[in-house]
Write an enzyme that holds these catalytic residues in place. Structure first.
Site, PDB file in Angstrom:
ATOM      1  N   HIS A 176       0.832  -1.211   0.000  1.00  8.26           N
ATOM      2  CA  HIS A 176       0.000   0.000   0.000  1.00  8.26           C
ATOM      3  C   HIS A 176       0.861   1.252   0.000  1.00  8.26           C
ATOM      4  O   HIS A 176       2.067   1.217   0.235  1.00  8.26           O
ATOM      5  CB  HIS A 176      -0.932   0.018   1.216  1.00  8.26           C
ATOM      6  CG  HIS A 176      -0.211   0.155   2.525  1.00  8.26           C
ATOM      7  ND1 HIS A 176       0.545  -0.854   3.079  1.00  8.26           N
ATOM      8  CD2 HIS A 176      -0.107   1.195   3.386  1.00  8.26           C
ATOM      9  CE1 HIS A 176       1.068  -0.448   4.214  1.00  8.26           C
ATOM     10  NE2 HIS A 176       0.699   0.804   4.427  1.00  8.26           N
ATOM     11  N   ASP A 190       0.426   4.924   2.023  1.00 11.45           N
ATOM     12  CA  ASP A 190      -0.357   5.306   3.209  1.00 11.45           C
ATOM     13  C   ASP A 190      -1.536   6.223   2.881  1.00 11.45           C
ATOM     14  O   ASP A 190      -1.378   7.258   2.220  1.00 11.45           O
ATOM     15  CB  ASP A 190       0.546   5.987   4.243  1.00 11.45           C
ATOM     16  CG  ASP A 190       1.505   4.989   4.878  1.00 11.45           C
ATOM     17  OD1 ASP A 190       1.123   3.817   5.038  1.00 11.45           O
ATOM     18  OD2 ASP A 190       2.638   5.384   5.191  1.00 11.45           O
ATOM     19  N   HIS A 243       4.806   0.155   0.242  1.00 12.50           N
ATOM     20  CA  HIS A 243       5.514  -0.649   1.230  1.00 12.50           C
ATOM     21  C   HIS A 243       4.607  -1.747   1.758  1.00 12.50           C
ATOM     22  O   HIS A 243       3.383  -1.698   1.612  1.00 12.50           O
ATOM     23  CB  HIS A 243       6.059   0.221   2.361  1.00 12.50           C
ATOM     24  CG  HIS A 243       5.022   0.994   3.096  1.00 12.50           C
ATOM     25  ND1 HIS A 243       4.405   2.114   2.569  1.00 12.50           N
ATOM     26  CD2 HIS A 243       4.471   0.820   4.318  1.00 12.50           C
ATOM     27  CE1 HIS A 243       3.538   2.592   3.431  1.00 12.50           C
ATOM     28  NE2 HIS A 243       3.538   1.823   4.512  1.00 12.50           N
ATOM     29  N   ARG A 269       4.759   6.203  14.150  1.00 16.70           N
ATOM     30  CA  ARG A 269       4.863   6.796  12.807  1.00 16.70           C
ATOM     31  C   ARG A 269       4.393   8.240  12.858  1.00 16.70           C
ATOM     32  O   ARG A 269       3.346   8.527  13.451  1.00 16.70           O
ATOM     33  CB  ARG A 269       4.013   6.005  11.820  1.00 16.70           C
ATOM     34  CG  ARG A 269       4.362   6.325  10.374  1.00 16.70           C
ATOM     35  CD  ARG A 269       3.522   5.511   9.422  1.00 16.70           C
ATOM     36  NE  ARG A 269       2.316   6.222   9.064  1.00 16.70           N
ATOM     37  CZ  ARG A 269       1.253   5.684   8.461  1.00 16.70           C
ATOM     38  NH1 ARG A 269       1.262   4.405   8.135  1.00 16.70           N
ATOM     39  NH2 ARG A 269       0.202   6.408   8.156  1.00 16.70           N
TER      40      ARG A 269
HETATM   41  C1  SIN Z   1       2.979   1.046   7.941  1.00 17.64           C
HETATM   42  O1  SIN Z   1       2.367   0.663   6.950  1.00 17.64           O
HETATM   43  O2  SIN Z   1       3.063   2.233   8.245  1.00 17.64           O
HETATM   44  C2  SIN Z   1       3.699   0.040   8.811  1.00 17.64           C
HETATM   45  C3  SIN Z   1       5.037  -0.271   8.267  1.00 17.64           C
HETATM   46  C4  SIN Z   1       5.842  -1.127   9.208  1.00 17.64           C
HETATM   47  O3  SIN Z   1       5.390  -1.402  10.319  1.00 17.64           O
HETATM   48  O4  SIN Z   1       6.946  -1.515   8.827  1.00 17.64           O
END
Ligand code: SIN
Length: 294
Positions: A121, A123, A270, A285
Site C-alpha cells: 500500500h 499510506d 511498502h 509513525r
Molecule cells: C505502515 O504501513 O506504516 C507500517 C510499516 C511497518 O510497520 O513496517
C-alpha cells in the site's frame, strides 16, 4: 512474471543511476540501485542545519525511502523531525499516543489480531490529499523478522509496455478507506467513524518534486478503475499489482532497535512482514501531509 522483464538482448527495464553532486553533510549508501539508501552522519535527536535538511530531502527524492540507524528519538524529537518536511497528518483511524494525535502507534505483540501494513500500500491513499511521506521509528524490534519491503513505482511505471502506458493515460481510480479501516482498530479500543475517506486519483501520477511519472494504484485502497467495465478494471488492477510486486523494483529493510525509515508515499509502496509472532515490535509513525495527486 517475476524476474521476467527481459527484452531481446537485455532487461526491458533499464535503470540508470544518475550520480548527482556529492553530499556534504550526510553520507548516502544505496541499498539497491533502484530503491532505498542508508543515511549516516546525522543525529536526528538534535536540531538539523538547513543544509542537512536539504540533503535529506534530496536523498529522499533520489532514493524514495531512506533509513537511519541508532536514532533514539523521543516523541517530541520525532514530531519535530517530521515538521521539517511539512504539516503533520492525523490518521483517520489508527490509535495515537494520548495528547499527541500526530504520533501514530505501530505495535504488534503476542495478543495482536493483526499488524500494521501487512499488504502492499501507499499510506492513506483514500484521502483527497494523501500524505507525501511517512517517518517510522521502531524502538523495539523482535529478535528476528519484522522487515519492511519497499517498491519503486517510477520503475513499475517505466517497465510497462508502451501500449499499457497509453491505455492508462488519463485514467483514474477509486481509493477507498471503508473496507480497510472499519473495525480495524477495535482491539485498541478505537471507535469507528461514521464514514471513512474515499477519493478518485489518477492511475499514473506525476511526482511534484521530481516531475517523473509513477503508478499510483495499490492493493490496500484502490477498489476500481473509473470508466471501464468492472471485470475489465479488476483484471487490469490484478495485472498492475502483479507487475509492481516484481522484486526488481524492491528493497527490504531489516530493522534494529532505534532505526528510522522515511518513505515517499507518492512514488513508493511498502509492505510490513508479520513473521515474528509471538514477539513484540513497537514504534511510532509520524506522517507528513501531501498534495492532491495530478
Ligand atoms: C505502515 O504501513 O506504516 C507500517 C510499516 C511497518 O510497520 O513496517
Amino acid at each position: 512474471m517475476q524476474g521476467s522483464l527481459r527484452g531481446n538482448g537485455g532487461p526491458r527495464y533499464r535503470h540508470t543511476v544518475e550520480e548527482g553532486a556529492p553530499y556534504e553533510t550526510i553520507t548516502v549508501d544505496k541499498v539497491t540501485p533502484i530503491i532505498g539508501a542508508e543515511i549516516a552522519g546525522v543525529d536526528l535527536t538534535r536540531p538539523l542545519s538547513n543544509r542537512q535538511q536539504d540533503e535529506i530531502h534530496r536523498a529522499l527524492a533520489e532514493n524514495l525511502v531512506i533509513f537511519f540507524r541508532d536514532q533514539a528519538l523521543t516523541p517530541q524529537q520525532h514530531l519535530a523531525f517530521g515538521r521539517l518536511f511539512g504539516d503533520l497528518h492525523v490518521h483517520p483511524a489508527a490509535p495515537h499516543e494520548p495528547g499527541l494525535p500526530e504520533l501514530m502507534i505501530i505495535h504488534a505483540d503476542k495478543d495482536s489480531p493483526r499488524a500494521n501494513g501487512e499488504g502492499w500500500h501507499s499510506d492513506v491513499s483514500c484521502e483527497e490529499e494523501p500524505p507525501m511521506g511517512s517517518i517510522l521509528h521502531i524502538g523495539k524490534c523482535p529478535p528476528r523478522g519484522g522487515d519492511t519491503l519497499f517498491a519503486n513505482m517510477y520503475a513499475a511505471y517505466e517497465a510497462l509496455s508502451d501500449r499499457m502506458k497509453r491505455y492508462l493515460e488519463g485514467m483514474t481510480a477509486i481509493h477507498d478507506g471503508e473496507h480497510v479501516y472499519r473495525g480495524l482498530y477495535k482491539n485498541h479500543g478505537v471507535a469507528d467513524r461514521p464514514v471513512y475517506p474515499r477519493a478518485e486519483h489518477p492511475v499514473v501520477r506525476t511526482h511534484p518534486v521530481t516531475g517523473r511519472k509513477c503508478l499510483y494504484v495499490n492493493q490496500g485502497f484502490t477498489s476500481a478503475l473509473v470508466g471501464v467495465p468492472r471485470d475489465e478494471g479488476d483484471a487490469v488492477l490484478r495485472y498492475l499489482y502483479q507487475h509492481m510486486e516484481n522484486p526488481l523494483f524492491q528493497c527490504r529493510f531489516r530493522w534494529r532497535d532505534n532505526s528510522v525509515a522515511f518513505w515517499d508515499n507518492r512514488c513508493a509502496q511498502h509492505r510490513a512482514l508479520w513473521d515474528y509472532w509471538p514477539h513484540t515490535r513497537s514504534g511510532h509513525r509520524v506522517t507528513v501531509k501531501g498534495d492532491r495527486p495530478v
